[in-house]
Design a protein around this motif. Structure first.
Motif: not given
Length: 208
Positions: A98-102, A104-123
């Protein structure tokens, strides 16, 4: 009576001649009709891949800069109707939905907009192949006897390190082999190696 019999023979003979003439044309029509089922074009293969509903694959990212490179082993899930999930080991997960990246990093949870993470989805090759395709070539020299497609893709990213890509697809089983991502100068910056690709008929929607 003889003339009538001769007339009938002539008609039958003409029918057989007509049938013999029609057989090549019928064969050509059948070949054209069923060719796509047994020997799809390269473009049809790509379109079929883009329409896969769900899959799971292992993927190794090799990320390079001017001084060094580092690797990340991941486990990826894709569901066309929901989103994408990347697992970096047991303690780090990214879910694209839904346009966001949720995250979970070692128990720390946070959310950013999808356009801030362009590399990994290219896989996810359903994702990368939706960009502009410049050229599609065939090959069989990189990985032994595997016949593959080499798909040149232009990427719209504003990041100068993510300018274009080459996606290599196993032509026979329609699975991804490698994706290579290049910077604006044509230098290879990221290599993504796929393993154990599985198209899924059902997927656990709770993963997303």
């Amino acid at each position: 009576m003889k003339s009538e019999m001769q007339f009938l023979k002539n008609i039958k003979g003409k029918k057989w001649m007509l049938l013999l003439l029609l057989i090549p044309f019928i064969s050509i029509i059948l070949i054209i009709t069923f060719r796509h089922t047994y020997a799809p074009t390269n473009e049809e293969i790509i379109e079929k891949i883009k329409k896969i509903d769900a899959y799971n694959t292992k993927a190794e990212y090799i990320i390079k800069n001017t001084k060094s490179e580092y690797k990340e082993e991941t486990n990826m899930y894709y569901c066309k109707d929901i989103g994408m999930r990347i697992e970096f080991g047991e303690d780090r997960v990214k879910i694209y939905k839904d346009g966001f990246v949720s995250m979970n990093d070692n128990g720390d949870e946070y959310e950013i907009k999808e356009n801030f993470d362009t590399l990994y989805p290219l896989a996810f090759y359903n994702n990368i192949l939706n960009n502009e395709i410049k050229e599609v070539k065939e090959g069989a020299e990189e990985w032994g006897d595997i016949k593959y497609l080499e798909v040149d893709v232009s990427l719209p990213s504003k990041n100068k390190h993510i300018s274009s890509a080459k996606v290599y697809i196993n032509k026979e089983d329609k699975s991804p082999i490698i994706t290579k991502i290049f910077d604006i100068d044509g230098k290879e910056r990221v290599t993504i190696i796929y393993k154990n690709f599985k198209e899924l008929k059902e997927i656990d929607r709770g993963l997303f």
